[in-house]
Design an enzyme around this catalytic site. Structure first.
Site, PDB file in Angstrom:
ATOM      1  N   CYS A  88      40.425  38.717  39.147  1.00 57.40           N
ATOM      2  CA  CYS A  88      40.792  39.528  40.599  1.00 57.40           C
ATOM      3  C   CYS A  88      40.326  41.184  40.059  1.00 57.40           C
ATOM      4  O   CYS A  88      40.317  41.248  38.644  1.00 57.40           O
ATOM      5  CB  CYS A  88      42.674  39.944  40.727  1.00 57.40           C
ATOM      6  N   CYS A  91      43.568  43.900  38.577  1.00 57.63           N
ATOM      7  CA  CYS A  91      43.409  43.209  37.726  1.00 57.63           C
ATOM      8  C   CYS A  91      43.304  42.767  36.533  1.00 57.63           C
ATOM      9  O   CYS A  91      43.827  42.473  35.119  1.00 57.63           O
ATOM     10  CB  CYS A  91      45.054  42.445  37.432  1.00 57.63           C
ATOM     11  N   CYS A 137      46.897  38.062  44.742  1.00 59.04           N
ATOM     12  CA  CYS A 137      47.790  37.752  43.024  1.00 59.04           C
ATOM     13  C   CYS A 137      48.568  38.142  42.635  1.00 59.04           C
ATOM     14  O   CYS A 137      48.766  39.273  43.624  1.00 59.04           O
ATOM     15  CB  CYS A 137      46.457  38.737  41.983  1.00 59.04           C
ATOM     16  N   CYS A 140      49.306  41.431  40.362  1.00 60.58           N
ATOM     17  CA  CYS A 140      48.897  42.908  41.076  1.00 60.58           C
ATOM     18  C   CYS A 140      49.406  42.767  41.922  1.00 60.58           C
ATOM     19  O   CYS A 140      49.656  44.393  43.183  1.00 60.58           O
ATOM     20  CB  CYS A 140      47.592  43.848  40.204  1.00 60.58           C
ATOM     21  N   CYS A 160      39.445  31.395  51.498  1.00 56.68           N
ATOM     22  CA  CYS A 160      38.842  31.971  51.939  1.00 56.68           C
ATOM     23  C   CYS A 160      38.569  33.580  51.289  1.00 56.68           C
ATOM     24  O   CYS A 160      39.807  34.102  51.894  1.00 56.68           O
ATOM     25  CB  CYS A 160      38.992  32.744  53.315  1.00 56.68           C
TER      26      CYS A 160
END
Ligand code: FE
Length: 173
Positions: A88, A91, A137, A140, A160
């Site tokens: 991510c 984070c 995510c 976060c 995607c």
């Protein structure tokens, strides 16, 4: 007696109606913990909009924090084939592996699966007149992309994902 039967009938109907109502409420209660599990992810990362803005590029901020979409065939990773892990961008949580990446032809990096134990959340998304599954995510709340069920075997799933929401970590060995 006929009217008595009618009364009994409506009683049965009322019972069925109440049972339906009860099931509906039970269903709603079952859904609530699923949503709350978002907040139960360990090591939650929560920052203000200003803090995210200072950490990210304008494009990363727009896509990951404001649910934007990068134009297809423009991102860093749609045509990228190194071996490693995709984290991510906000984070650093590790989310996808290059082993599950495939060329979907969509112009966005696409994966058939998420890493085991990756903090991924899925949410119904009704924006732009479509019903889609948003991928976030869970650590976060960064917007990553969308999930479709037209991917290749073995999972049949197509995550995607926007390049702007990802940070590639090369395999170290
Ligand atoms: Fe994150």
């Amino acid at each position: 007696r006929a009217s008595g039967n009618l009364w009994t009938m409506s009683g049965v109907c009322r019972k069925a109606f109440m049972t339906g109502l009860l099931l509906l409420f039970a269903g709603a209660f079952l859904l609530v913990p699923a949503r709350d599990s978002l907040a139960a992810v360990p090591d939650r990362v929560e920052k203000s909009e200003e803090e995210w803005k200072a950490l990210l590029t304008p494009e990363q901020f727009h896509v990951a924090r404001q649910k934007g979409t990068e134009p297809p065939f423009t991102g860093k990773y749609w045509d990228f084939h190194e071996e490693g892990t995709y984290a991510c961008v906000c984070c650093g949580a590790e989310l996808f592996s290059s082993r599950d990446k495939f060329d979907s032809g969509s112009g966005w990096p696409s994966f058939t699966a998420v890493l085991e134990h990756a903090p991924i959340a899925e949410k119904r998304d009704f924006s732009y007149g479509m019903v889609r599954t948003e991928v976030l995510c869970a650590r976060c709340d960064a917007h990553l992309g969308h999930l479709f069920s037209d991917g290749p075997p073995p999972t049949g799933m197509r995550y995607c994902i926007n390049s702007a929401s990802l940070l590639f970590l090369p395999e170290t060995r």
